[in-house]
Design an enzyme around this catalytic site. Structure first.
Site, PDB file in Angstrom:
ATOM      1  CB  CYS A 230      -1.336  -0.663  -2.122  1.00 17.99           C
ATOM      2  SG  CYS A 230      -0.648  -0.026  -0.599  1.00 17.99           S
TER       3      CYS A 230
ATOM      4  CB  CYS B 299       1.879  -2.597   1.901  1.00 17.32           C
ATOM      5  SG  CYS B 299       1.979  -1.054   1.015  1.00 17.32           S
TER       6      CYS B 299
END
Length: 136
Positions: free
Chosen positions: A46, A48
């Site tokens: 992802c 993040c």
């Protein structure tokens, strides 16, 4: 499962910095029962993880205090190893990415995904460095 070609460069962001890649449940079990402090990163694909978690974790290791052992597993790739790792993260629900600090096999600090999302790498590093100051 994510394709190997996608995952390997993301794994390398940590393994190239000295993190032990834990690919099996046995490796996880052995790593987390070591004496001293062990940092465990549940890595992921992802945004993040790419923008905050991995850079923040690496930056956190530039201070005077740091964990004795650096380890990582990859969500969506090392599925059995991640499942074993998550058993040691109770009472926290499954989260990826996440970062856990163990001392003598006991979970003492946890950064869940919701602590990582929306925060810059420097904030992740500062949080971890405070934990290192306390436990390492």
């Amino acid at each position: 499962m994510y394709p190997t070609d996608l995952v390997m460069p993301m794994k390398a962001e940590l393994t190239d910095k000295g993190f032990q890649d834990l690919a099996t449940p046995t490796q996880v079990e052995e790593a987390l029962k070591q004496s001293g402090t062990t940092l465990l990163v549940i890595n992921s694909v992802c945004g993040c993880a790419a923008g905050a978690a991995r850079p923040g974790v690496v930056y956190s290791l530039t201070g005077d205090k740091k964990p004795d052992h650096l380890t990582t597993v990859f969500a969506g790739f090392d599925t059995e190893a991640v499942s074993e790792a998550r058993k040691h993260l109770a009472p926290f629900p499954p989260s990826s990415p996440c970062v856990a600090l163990f001392k003598d096999g006991e979970l003492v600090h946890m950064l869940e995904r919701h602590h990582i999302e929306g925060n810059p790498a420097g904030a992740i590093a500062a949080n971890l460095q405070a934990a290192y100051d306390e436990y390492c």
